[in-house]
Design a protein around this motif. Sequence first.
Motif, PDB file in Angstrom:
ATOM      1  N   ARG A 130       0.826  -1.212   0.000  1.00 54.81           N
ATOM      2  CA  ARG A 130       0.000   0.000   0.000  1.00 54.81           C
ATOM      3  C   ARG A 130       0.862   1.265   0.000  1.00 54.81           C
ATOM      4  NH1 ARG A 130      -4.248  -1.545   4.731  1.00 54.81           N
ATOM      5  NH2 ARG A 130      -2.332  -2.308   5.694  1.00 54.81           N
ATOM      6  N   HIS A 155       8.229   4.641  -2.478  1.00 57.74           N
ATOM      7  CA  HIS A 155       7.565   5.836  -1.937  1.00 57.74           C
ATOM      8  C   HIS A 155       7.802   5.930  -0.438  1.00 57.74           C
ATOM      9  CE1 HIS A 155       5.384   6.476  -5.725  1.00 57.74           C
ATOM     10  NE2 HIS A 155       5.213   5.159  -5.745  1.00 57.74           N
ATOM     11  N   SER A 184      -2.260   3.756   7.168  1.00 60.78           N
ATOM     12  CA  SER A 184      -3.424   2.953   7.515  1.00 60.78           C
ATOM     13  C   SER A 184      -3.484   2.789   9.028  1.00 60.78           C
ATOM     14  CB  SER A 184      -3.331   1.576   6.855  1.00 60.78           C
ATOM     15  OG  SER A 184      -2.182   0.875   7.336  1.00 60.78           O
ATOM     16  N   ASN A 226       3.100   2.362   1.862  1.00 56.43           N
ATOM     17  CA  ASN A 226       3.330   2.966   3.184  1.00 56.43           C
ATOM     18  C   ASN A 226       2.296   4.020   3.558  1.00 56.43           C
ATOM     19  OD1 ASN A 226       5.732   1.418   3.355  1.00 56.43           O
ATOM     20  ND2 ASN A 226       6.866   3.020   2.269  1.00 56.43           N
ATOM     21  N   VAL A 227       1.069   3.853   3.092  1.00 54.21           N
ATOM     22  CA  VAL A 227       0.037   4.808   3.492  1.00 54.21           C
ATOM     23  C   VAL A 227      -0.206   4.688   4.992  1.00 54.21           C
ATOM     24  CG1 VAL A 227      -1.133   4.842   1.271  1.00 54.21           C
ATOM     25  CG2 VAL A 227      -1.824   3.170   3.005  1.00 54.21           C
ATOM     26  N   CYS A 261       5.731   7.974   1.829  1.00 53.25           N
ATOM     27  CA  CYS A 261       4.377   7.832   2.383  1.00 53.25           C
ATOM     28  C   CYS A 261       3.476   8.851   1.715  1.00 53.25           C
ATOM     29  CB  CYS A 261       4.390   8.042   3.900  1.00 53.25           C
ATOM     30  SG  CYS A 261       2.740   8.029   4.642  1.00 53.25           S
ATOM     31  N   PRO A 262       2.433   8.422   1.013  1.00 53.38           N
ATOM     32  CA  PRO A 262       1.546   9.372   0.335  1.00 53.38           C
ATOM     33  C   PRO A 262       0.523  10.016   1.264  1.00 53.38           C
ATOM     34  CG  PRO A 262       0.872   7.135  -0.142  1.00 53.38           C
ATOM     35  CD  PRO A 262       2.126   7.029   0.673  1.00 53.38           C
ATOM     36  N   GLY A 263       0.498   9.616   2.530  1.00 54.58           N
ATOM     37  CA  GLY A 263      -0.466  10.205   3.462  1.00 54.58           C
ATOM     38  C   GLY A 263      -1.457   9.171   3.944  1.00 54.58           C
ATOM     39  N   THR A 316       6.664   9.630  -3.402  1.00 51.67           N
ATOM     40  CA  THR A 316       5.489  10.389  -2.999  1.00 51.67           C
ATOM     41  C   THR A 316       5.531  10.681  -1.507  1.00 51.67           C
ATOM     42  OG1 THR A 316       4.181   9.296  -4.710  1.00 51.67           O
ATOM     43  CG2 THR A 316       2.975  10.362  -2.935  1.00 51.67           C
ATOM     44  N   ASP A 367      -4.672   6.567   4.202  1.00 50.77           N
ATOM     45  CA  ASP A 367      -5.165   5.492   3.343  1.00 50.77           C
ATOM     46  C   ASP A 367      -6.482   5.941   2.703  1.00 50.77           C
ATOM     47  OD1 ASP A 367      -6.255   3.197   2.213  1.00 50.77           O
ATOM     48  OD2 ASP A 367      -5.487   1.896   3.785  1.00 50.77           O
TER      49      ASP A 367
END
Length: 228
Positions: free
Chosen positions: A142, A179, A147, A144-145, A181-183, A228, A185
């Motif tokens: 995922r 990536h 979650s 590294n979102v 961490c895109p933020g 990201t 989930d």
Amino acid sequence: IVLAHTSATFRFPKAAQDEMHPTLCHAAQRRMPPSVCERHMCTGEEIDAVTAKRYELVDFVGDVEGVERELQRLLARFGQFPPRLLSLCKTKLPASSVEEGLLVMGSLVEPEPRVGPVRKLVTIGVDEESGVAVVELNDLVRFNVLSVDLVDDLRLAVEYLSKNMQGVRAVVLQGAGDHFCPGGDPYELKSMRGMQMLEAQKHVYDTEIPFNNLQSLGVPIVCAMHGT
């Protein structure tokens, strides 16, 4: 919860506070209006059980049989509560503010169990020579979102690190894979639309906890961002 016999009386002069039972002193200051509490602690004026109930110092007034019936009713009611709820109330209540009280209410919502095998989504490594600890987000599936599972693992990782800081001079937070961490989930955020406000507030608060705890470690925190 305070139960009192009809013949009970209360008297707590301020000069004798040190000799008072801590529970009674705390209850008086928390329950009674400040002006009433100050007056009775200064004058030592005695009040009966009915007056104490009017001041909200006690919750129930009755004769011996009435007090016993109320006690048994309360014990039976508490026996129906989940152990987790009783433990939470014992450790978190009374809340020191409305905001804290709302967070406690939100935490009463039972967390959903993890789907699939439980695995660590955050790893820790310490280079003893340089004194640098590396905390790595490691949920490649995922990207590294943030979650619920990853945030919980990050919280546990930071708690472990805080107890093993000997020789650690700095901490690097990084992400495995392509990536950082895109933020949040997006799938969990979508499901939050149906959440009650208190539950959503608790969710946001829990997400902030591990990052706040990182800042509290007392050493420089370096975020190694890429992708990201």
